[in-house]
Design an enzyme around this catalytic site. Structure first.
Site, short mmCIF file in Angstrom:
data_model
loop_
_atom_site.label_atom_id
_atom_site.label_comp_id
_atom_site.label_asym_id
_atom_site.label_seq_id
_atom_site.Cartn_x
_atom_site.Cartn_y
_atom_site.Cartn_z
N ALA A 57 -3.95 2.19 8.29
CA ALA A 57 -3.27 0.89 8.45
C ALA A 57 -3.98 0.05 9.51
O ALA A 57 -4.84 -0.78 9.18
CB ALA A 57 -1.81 1.10 8.79
N GLU A 106 -12.75 -1.00 17.59
CA GLU A 106 -13.74 -0.84 16.51
C GLU A 106 -14.97 -1.69 16.82
O GLU A 106 -14.82 -2.80 17.32
CB GLU A 106 -13.12 -1.28 15.17
N ASP A 112 11.18 2.57 6.55
CA ASP A 112 10.81 1.16 6.57
C ASP A 112 12.08 0.36 6.81
O ASP A 112 12.98 0.35 5.97
CB ASP A 112 10.17 0.76 5.22
N HIS A 130 -13.39 1.93 8.88
CA HIS A 130 -12.53 0.86 8.33
C HIS A 130 -12.98 0.43 6.92
O HIS A 130 -13.28 -0.74 6.68
CB HIS A 130 -12.53 -0.35 9.28
N ILE A 131 -13.05 1.43 6.04
CA ILE A 131 -13.55 1.17 4.69
C ILE A 131 -12.44 1.12 3.64
O ILE A 131 -12.71 1.14 2.44
CB ILE A 131 -14.59 2.24 4.26
N GLY A 132 -11.18 1.08 4.10
CA GLY A 132 -10.05 1.14 3.16
C GLY A 132 -10.16 0.17 1.99
O GLY A 132 -9.88 0.51 0.85
N ALA A 133 -10.57 -1.05 2.29
CA ALA A 133 -10.62 -2.08 1.24
C ALA A 133 -12.01 -2.21 0.64
O ALA A 133 -12.23 -3.06 -0.22
CB ALA A 133 -10.17 -3.42 1.84
N ILE A 174 0.84 -1.21 0.00
CA ILE A 174 0.00 0.00 0.00
C ILE A 174 0.87 1.26 0.00
O ILE A 174 0.63 2.19 -0.76
CB ILE A 174 -0.97 -0.01 1.21
N ASP A 227 -9.05 5.80 9.44
CA ASP A 227 -9.96 4.75 8.96
C ASP A 227 -9.98 3.58 9.94
O ASP A 227 -10.84 2.71 9.84
CB ASP A 227 -9.50 4.27 7.57
P1 NAD Z 1 2.88 -4.92 3.54
O1 NAD Z 1 3.25 -6.08 4.38
O2 NAD Z 1 2.94 -5.04 2.06
O3 NAD Z 1 3.78 -3.66 3.95
C1 NAD Z 1 4.02 -3.29 5.27
C2 NAD Z 1 5.39 -2.65 5.34
O4 NAD Z 1 5.57 -2.14 6.66
C3 NAD Z 1 6.54 -3.61 5.04
O5 NAD Z 1 7.35 -3.13 3.99
C4 NAD Z 1 7.30 -3.67 6.36
O6 NAD Z 1 8.71 -3.79 6.20
C5 NAD Z 1 6.94 -2.33 6.98
N1 NAD Z 1 7.14 -2.27 8.42
C6 NAD Z 1 7.04 -3.26 9.34
N2 NAD Z 1 7.33 -2.82 10.56
C7 NAD Z 1 7.66 -1.51 10.41
C8 NAD Z 1 8.08 -0.50 11.32
N3 NAD Z 1 8.25 -0.75 12.63
N4 NAD Z 1 8.31 0.73 10.82
C9 NAD Z 1 8.17 1.00 9.51
N5 NAD Z 1 7.79 0.08 8.60
C10 NAD Z 1 7.54 -1.15 9.06
O7 NAD Z 1 1.41 -4.50 4.02
P2 NAD Z 1 0.31 -3.69 3.19
O8 NAD Z 1 -0.52 -4.65 2.43
O9 NAD Z 1 0.95 -2.56 2.50
O10 NAD Z 1 -0.61 -3.16 4.41
C11 NAD Z 1 -0.17 -2.08 5.24
C12 NAD Z 1 -1.13 -1.89 6.39
O11 NAD Z 1 -2.44 -1.55 5.89
C13 NAD Z 1 -1.34 -3.12 7.26
O12 NAD Z 1 -1.42 -2.72 8.61
C14 NAD Z 1 -2.69 -3.63 6.83
O13 NAD Z 1 -3.31 -4.37 7.84
C15 NAD Z 1 -3.42 -2.33 6.56
N6 NAD Z 1 -4.62 -2.45 5.74
C16 NAD Z 1 -5.69 -1.66 6.05
C17 NAD Z 1 -6.87 -1.73 5.30
C18 NAD Z 1 -8.04 -0.86 5.61
O14 NAD Z 1 -9.15 -1.29 5.37
N7 NAD Z 1 -7.86 0.34 6.11
C19 NAD Z 1 -6.94 -2.62 4.22
C20 NAD Z 1 -5.82 -3.39 3.90
C21 NAD Z 1 -4.66 -3.29 4.68
#
Ligand code: NAD
Length: 275
Positions: free
Chosen positions: A200, A230, A144, A248-251, A125, A225
Protein backbone atom coordinates in the site's frame (compact mmCIF):
# COMPACT_ATOMS: atom_id res chain seq x y z
CA UNK A 1 2.86 18.61 -27.00
CA UNK A 2 6.05 18.15 -25.02
CA UNK A 3 7.27 14.98 -23.28
CA UNK A 4 9.60 14.19 -20.42
CA UNK A 5 9.86 17.70 -18.93
CA UNK A 6 11.30 17.90 -15.42
CA UNK A 7 12.44 20.47 -12.86
CA UNK A 8 13.36 23.86 -14.33
CA UNK A 9 12.57 22.75 -17.85
CA UNK A 10 9.01 22.02 -16.77
CA UNK A 11 8.67 25.35 -14.94
CA UNK A 12 9.95 27.21 -18.02
CA UNK A 13 7.73 25.51 -20.57
CA UNK A 14 4.52 24.85 -18.63
CA UNK A 15 3.07 28.36 -19.16
CA UNK A 16 1.79 27.49 -22.66
CA UNK A 17 0.01 24.27 -21.79
CA UNK A 18 -3.65 23.58 -20.99
CA UNK A 19 -3.05 20.11 -19.59
CA UNK A 20 -0.26 18.26 -17.80
CA UNK A 21 -0.11 14.47 -17.51
CA UNK A 22 2.33 12.85 -15.08
CA UNK A 23 3.01 9.48 -13.49
CA UNK A 24 4.82 9.38 -10.15
CA UNK A 25 8.32 10.72 -10.88
CA UNK A 26 7.42 14.30 -11.92
CA UNK A 27 6.89 16.58 -8.94
CA UNK A 28 4.11 19.07 -9.63
CA UNK A 29 5.13 21.60 -7.01
CA UNK A 30 3.56 24.96 -6.16
CA UNK A 31 6.29 26.56 -8.26
CA UNK A 32 5.26 24.52 -11.31
CA UNK A 33 1.57 25.30 -10.75
CA UNK A 34 2.18 29.04 -10.31
CA UNK A 35 4.18 29.11 -13.55
CA UNK A 36 1.37 27.31 -15.39
CA UNK A 37 -0.64 30.31 -16.54
CA UNK A 38 -2.99 28.36 -18.86
CA UNK A 39 -3.20 25.07 -17.03
CA UNK A 40 -6.74 23.70 -16.61
CA UNK A 41 -6.15 20.09 -15.67
CA UNK A 42 -3.45 17.86 -14.20
CA UNK A 43 -3.78 14.15 -14.93
CA UNK A 44 -1.96 11.56 -12.83
CA UNK A 45 -1.76 8.17 -14.55
CA UNK A 46 -1.95 6.15 -11.34
CA UNK A 47 -3.43 6.41 -7.87
CA UNK A 48 -1.35 8.37 -5.35
CA UNK A 49 -1.44 12.16 -5.61
CA UNK A 50 1.53 12.65 -3.27
CA UNK A 51 3.59 14.19 -6.11
CA UNK A 52 1.06 16.95 -6.80
CA UNK A 53 0.57 20.05 -4.63
CA UNK A 54 -3.21 19.72 -4.41
CA UNK A 55 -3.64 22.86 -2.32
CA UNK A 56 -1.84 24.97 -4.94
CA UNK A 57 -3.94 23.38 -7.73
CA UNK A 58 -7.16 24.06 -5.83
CA UNK A 59 -6.23 27.72 -5.27
CA UNK A 60 -5.76 28.16 -9.03
CA UNK A 61 -8.93 26.23 -9.91
CA UNK A 62 -6.96 23.52 -11.71
CA UNK A 63 -8.75 20.20 -11.84
CA UNK A 64 -6.75 17.12 -10.79
CA UNK A 65 -7.77 13.70 -12.14
CA UNK A 66 -6.27 10.24 -11.62
CA UNK A 67 -6.91 6.60 -12.55
CA UNK A 68 -7.52 4.84 -9.25
CA UNK A 69 -8.91 1.59 -10.63
CA UNK A 70 -6.56 1.02 -13.56
CA UNK A 71 -3.84 -0.83 -11.70
CA UNK A 72 -5.83 -2.53 -8.92
CA UNK A 73 -5.44 -6.01 -10.46
CA UNK A 74 -1.69 -5.51 -10.93
CA UNK A 75 -1.23 -4.59 -7.26
CA UNK A 76 -3.50 -7.43 -6.14
CA UNK A 77 -1.48 -9.96 -8.15
CA UNK A 78 1.81 -8.70 -6.69
CA UNK A 79 0.26 -9.03 -3.22
CA UNK A 80 -0.63 -12.68 -3.85
CA UNK A 81 2.89 -13.23 -5.22
CA UNK A 82 4.38 -11.66 -2.07
CA UNK A 83 2.30 -13.91 0.17
CA UNK A 84 3.41 -17.05 -1.65
CA UNK A 85 7.03 -15.88 -1.91
CA UNK A 86 7.04 -15.29 1.86
CA UNK A 87 5.29 -18.56 2.72
CA UNK A 88 7.61 -20.62 0.51
CA UNK A 89 10.99 -18.86 0.94
CA UNK A 90 11.21 -18.17 -2.79
CA UNK A 91 13.78 -15.38 -2.49
CA UNK A 92 15.94 -17.14 0.09
CA UNK A 93 15.96 -20.24 -2.10
CA UNK A 94 17.09 -18.21 -5.10
CA UNK A 95 19.81 -16.38 -3.16
CA UNK A 96 20.99 -19.70 -1.67
CA UNK A 97 21.38 -21.36 -5.04
CA UNK A 98 23.24 -18.33 -6.34
CA UNK A 99 25.74 -18.82 -3.53
CA UNK A 100 25.95 -22.59 -4.11
CA UNK A 101 23.64 -23.53 -1.20
CA UNK A 102 20.97 -26.23 -1.56
CA UNK A 103 18.95 -25.42 1.57
CA UNK A 104 16.09 -27.83 0.99
CA UNK A 105 15.61 -28.85 4.64
CA UNK A 106 15.85 -25.34 6.03
CA UNK A 107 13.29 -23.98 3.61
CA UNK A 108 10.18 -25.78 4.75
CA UNK A 109 7.30 -23.40 4.10
CA UNK A 110 3.62 -23.17 4.95
CA UNK A 111 0.50 -23.41 2.80
CA UNK A 112 -1.99 -20.61 2.33
CA UNK A 113 -4.84 -23.12 2.11
CA UNK A 114 -7.07 -23.15 5.19
CA UNK A 115 -5.31 -20.16 6.79
CA UNK A 116 -6.90 -16.87 7.81
CA UNK A 117 -6.01 -13.83 5.71
CA UNK A 118 -6.66 -10.43 7.29
CA UNK A 119 -7.07 -7.57 4.84
CA UNK A 120 -6.78 -4.05 6.25
CA UNK A 121 -8.56 -1.70 3.82
CA UNK A 122 -11.20 -3.33 1.61
CA UNK A 123 -11.18 -0.82 -1.27
CA UNK A 124 -10.44 -1.41 -4.94
CA UNK A 125 -7.23 -3.39 -4.38
CA UNK A 126 -8.29 -5.06 -1.12
CA UNK A 127 -11.36 -6.51 -2.84
CA UNK A 128 -9.33 -7.92 -5.74
CA UNK A 129 -6.97 -9.50 -3.20
CA UNK A 130 -9.91 -10.96 -1.24
CA UNK A 131 -11.39 -12.62 -4.35
CA UNK A 132 -8.08 -14.25 -5.22
CA UNK A 133 -7.37 -15.43 -1.68
CA UNK A 134 -10.77 -17.10 -1.50
CA UNK A 135 -9.87 -19.09 -4.62
CA UNK A 136 -6.75 -20.30 -2.79
CA UNK A 137 -8.94 -21.72 -0.04
CA UNK A 138 -8.23 -19.08 2.61
CA UNK A 139 -10.67 -17.70 5.16
CA UNK A 140 -10.76 -13.99 4.35
CA UNK A 141 -11.52 -11.35 7.01
CA UNK A 142 -11.10 -7.59 6.80
CA UNK A 143 -11.05 -4.37 8.77
CA UNK A 144 -12.26 -1.21 7.08
CA UNK A 145 -14.14 1.49 9.02
CA UNK A 146 -15.99 2.57 5.85
CA UNK A 147 -17.09 -0.89 4.67
CA UNK A 148 -19.55 -2.40 7.12
CA UNK A 149 -20.27 -5.55 5.14
CA UNK A 150 -19.06 -7.36 2.06
CA UNK A 151 -20.01 -10.40 0.03
CA UNK A 152 -16.37 -11.53 -0.30
CA UNK A 153 -14.98 -11.22 3.22
CA UNK A 154 -16.09 -11.09 6.84
CA UNK A 155 -15.61 -7.86 8.83
CA UNK A 156 -13.62 -7.95 12.08
CA UNK A 157 -12.45 -5.34 14.54
CA UNK A 158 -8.83 -4.37 13.91
CA UNK A 159 -7.46 -5.89 17.12
CA UNK A 160 -9.20 -9.19 16.50
CA UNK A 161 -7.93 -9.30 12.94
CA UNK A 162 -4.40 -8.66 14.21
CA UNK A 163 -4.69 -11.31 16.92
CA UNK A 164 -6.12 -14.09 14.75
CA UNK A 165 -4.79 -13.74 11.19
CA UNK A 166 -2.06 -15.99 9.77
CA UNK A 167 -1.44 -13.54 6.93
CA UNK A 168 -2.03 -9.78 7.12
CA UNK A 169 -2.06 -7.57 4.04
CA UNK A 170 -2.48 -3.78 3.94
CA UNK A 171 -4.55 -1.95 1.33
CA UNK A 172 -5.37 1.40 2.92
CA UNK A 173 -4.06 4.91 2.29
CA UNK A 174 -1.29 6.58 4.26
CA UNK A 175 -2.77 9.46 6.27
CA UNK A 176 -1.95 11.16 9.55
CA UNK A 177 -4.24 8.56 11.17
CA UNK A 178 -2.71 5.50 9.52
CA UNK A 179 0.97 6.46 9.87
CA UNK A 180 2.63 3.73 11.95
CA UNK A 181 -0.74 2.08 12.42
CA UNK A 182 1.21 -1.20 12.47
CA UNK A 183 3.83 -0.71 15.18
CA UNK A 184 5.27 -2.40 18.26
CA UNK A 185 1.91 -2.80 20.03
CA UNK A 186 0.31 -4.34 16.95
CA UNK A 187 3.22 -6.75 16.34
CA UNK A 188 2.93 -7.90 19.95
CA UNK A 189 -0.74 -8.74 19.41
CA UNK A 190 -0.12 -10.76 16.25
CA UNK A 191 0.12 -14.54 16.03
CA UNK A 192 3.57 -16.06 16.28
CA UNK A 193 4.86 -16.64 12.75
CA UNK A 194 2.43 -14.30 10.97
CA UNK A 195 3.23 -13.17 7.42
CA UNK A 196 2.81 -9.46 6.66
CA UNK A 197 2.51 -7.87 3.23
CA UNK A 198 2.57 -4.13 2.52
CA UNK A 199 1.89 -3.16 -1.09
CA UNK A 200 0.00 0.00 0.00
CA UNK A 201 2.19 2.83 1.27
CA UNK A 202 5.40 3.00 3.27
CA UNK A 203 4.89 4.61 6.65
CA UNK A 204 1.74 2.65 7.49
CA UNK A 205 4.14 0.12 9.02
CA UNK A 206 6.73 1.27 11.55
CA UNK A 207 9.84 -0.21 9.90
CA UNK A 208 11.90 -0.17 13.09
CA UNK A 209 9.25 -2.25 14.90
CA UNK A 210 8.91 -4.52 11.87
CA UNK A 211 12.67 -5.11 11.82
CA UNK A 212 12.60 -6.35 15.43
CA UNK A 213 9.51 -8.49 14.82
CA UNK A 214 11.19 -10.12 11.80
CA UNK A 215 14.46 -10.59 13.63
CA UNK A 216 12.77 -12.30 16.60
CA UNK A 217 10.69 -14.54 14.33
CA UNK A 218 7.40 -13.12 15.64
CA UNK A 219 6.78 -12.19 12.03
CA UNK A 220 7.81 -15.18 9.93
CA UNK A 221 8.36 -13.12 6.80
CA UNK A 222 7.32 -9.83 5.25
CA UNK A 223 6.72 -8.82 1.65
CA UNK A 224 7.27 -5.11 1.12
CA UNK A 225 6.79 -3.09 -2.07
CA UNK A 226 6.68 0.30 -0.33
CA UNK A 227 8.90 1.96 2.27
CA UNK A 228 9.06 4.88 4.67
CA UNK A 229 11.80 6.40 2.50
CA UNK A 230 12.08 5.50 -1.18
CA UNK A 231 14.33 4.43 -2.73
CA UNK A 232 15.07 2.07 0.17
CA UNK A 233 18.65 2.60 1.07
CA UNK A 234 20.88 1.61 3.97
CA UNK A 235 17.91 0.06 5.79
CA UNK A 236 18.42 -2.68 8.36
CA UNK A 237 15.64 -4.59 6.60
CA UNK A 238 18.07 -5.38 3.79
CA UNK A 239 20.20 -7.49 6.16
CA UNK A 240 17.33 -9.87 6.93
CA UNK A 241 16.72 -13.04 4.94
CA UNK A 242 13.00 -13.30 5.76
CA UNK A 243 11.95 -10.29 3.67
CA UNK A 244 10.86 -9.97 0.08
CA UNK A 245 11.63 -6.46 -1.15
CA UNK A 246 10.52 -4.87 -4.41
CA UNK A 247 11.03 -1.25 -5.55
CA UNK A 248 7.40 0.00 -5.56
CA UNK A 249 6.45 -2.06 -8.61
CA UNK A 250 2.84 -2.80 -7.63
CA UNK A 251 1.37 -0.92 -10.58
CA UNK A 252 4.25 -1.66 -12.94
CA UNK A 253 2.76 -4.05 -15.44
CA UNK A 254 2.33 -3.76 -19.19
CA UNK A 255 -1.45 -4.05 -18.84
CA UNK A 256 -1.80 -1.78 -15.82
CA UNK A 257 0.25 1.05 -17.32
CA UNK A 258 -1.56 0.80 -20.65
CA UNK A 259 -4.94 0.93 -18.90
CA UNK A 260 -3.80 3.90 -16.81
CA UNK A 261 -2.45 5.72 -19.89
CA UNK A 262 -5.64 5.33 -21.91
CA UNK A 263 -7.86 6.19 -18.96
CA UNK A 264 -5.95 9.34 -18.04
CA UNK A 265 -5.98 10.61 -21.64
CA UNK A 266 -9.75 10.14 -21.69
CA UNK A 267 -10.26 11.85 -18.33
CA UNK A 268 -8.07 14.81 -19.24
CA UNK A 269 -9.99 15.30 -22.51
CA UNK A 270 -13.28 15.11 -20.61
CA UNK A 271 -12.04 17.69 -18.12
CA UNK A 272 -10.98 20.04 -20.93
CA UNK A 273 -14.31 19.64 -22.75
CA UNK A 274 -16.18 20.19 -19.50
CA UNK A 275 -14.90 23.75 -19.44
P1 NAD B 1 -9.18 2.63 -2.13
O1 NAD B 1 -9.39 4.05 -1.77
O2 NAD B 1 -10.02 2.01 -3.18
O3 NAD B 1 -9.33 1.73 -0.81
C1 NAD B 1 -8.74 2.06 0.41
C2 NAD B 1 -9.63 1.52 1.52
O4 NAD B 1 -8.94 1.73 2.75
C3 NAD B 1 -10.99 2.21 1.60
O5 NAD B 1 -12.04 1.27 1.54
C4 NAD B 1 -10.94 2.91 2.96
O6 NAD B 1 -12.20 2.93 3.63
C5 NAD B 1 -9.94 2.04 3.72
N1 NAD B 1 -9.35 2.70 4.87
C6 NAD B 1 -9.09 4.01 5.06
N2 NAD B 1 -8.56 4.22 6.28
C7 NAD B 1 -8.53 3.01 6.89
C8 NAD B 1 -8.11 2.57 8.17
N3 NAD B 1 -7.64 3.43 9.09
N4 NAD B 1 -8.19 1.26 8.44
C9 NAD B 1 -8.67 0.38 7.53
N5 NAD B 1 -9.10 0.74 6.31
C10 NAD B 1 -9.01 2.04 6.00
O7 NAD B 1 -7.62 2.50 -2.49
P2 NAD B 1 -6.93 1.39 -3.40
O8 NAD B 1 -6.93 1.86 -4.81
O9 NAD B 1 -7.47 0.07 -3.06
O10 NAD B 1 -5.40 1.53 -2.87
C11 NAD B 1 -5.02 1.00 -1.61
C12 NAD B 1 -3.59 1.40 -1.29
O11 NAD B 1 -2.70 0.86 -2.28
C13 NAD B 1 -3.34 2.90 -1.29
O12 NAD B 1 -2.46 3.21 -0.22
C14 NAD B 1 -2.62 3.14 -2.58
O13 NAD B 1 -1.82 4.28 -2.53
C15 NAD B 1 -1.79 1.88 -2.69
N6 NAD B 1 -1.28 1.58 -4.02
C16 NAD B 1 -0.02 1.05 -4.12
C17 NAD B 1 0.52 0.75 -5.38
C18 NAD B 1 1.88 0.15 -5.51
O14 NAD B 1 2.54 0.41 -6.50
N7 NAD B 1 2.34 -0.65 -4.58
C19 NAD B 1 -0.23 0.99 -6.53
C20 NAD B 1 -1.53 1.50 -6.40
C21 NAD B 1 -2.03 1.79 -5.13
Amino acid sequence: TAYGLKGHDLIEKIADFDALIVRSATKVTREVIEAAKNLKVIGRAGVGLDNIDLEAARERGIEVVNTPGATAISVAELTIGMMIACARNVVRGTLGIKSSLWEKKALKGIELFGKRAGIIGLGRIGREVAKRLKCLGMEVVYYDPLVSESDIARPLELDELLRTSDFITLHLPLTEKTRHMIGEREFEMMKEGVILVNCARGGIVDEEALYHALKSGKVRAAGLDVFEVEPLNRSKLIELNNVVLTPHIGAQTVEGQKRAGIEIARKVLEALKGR
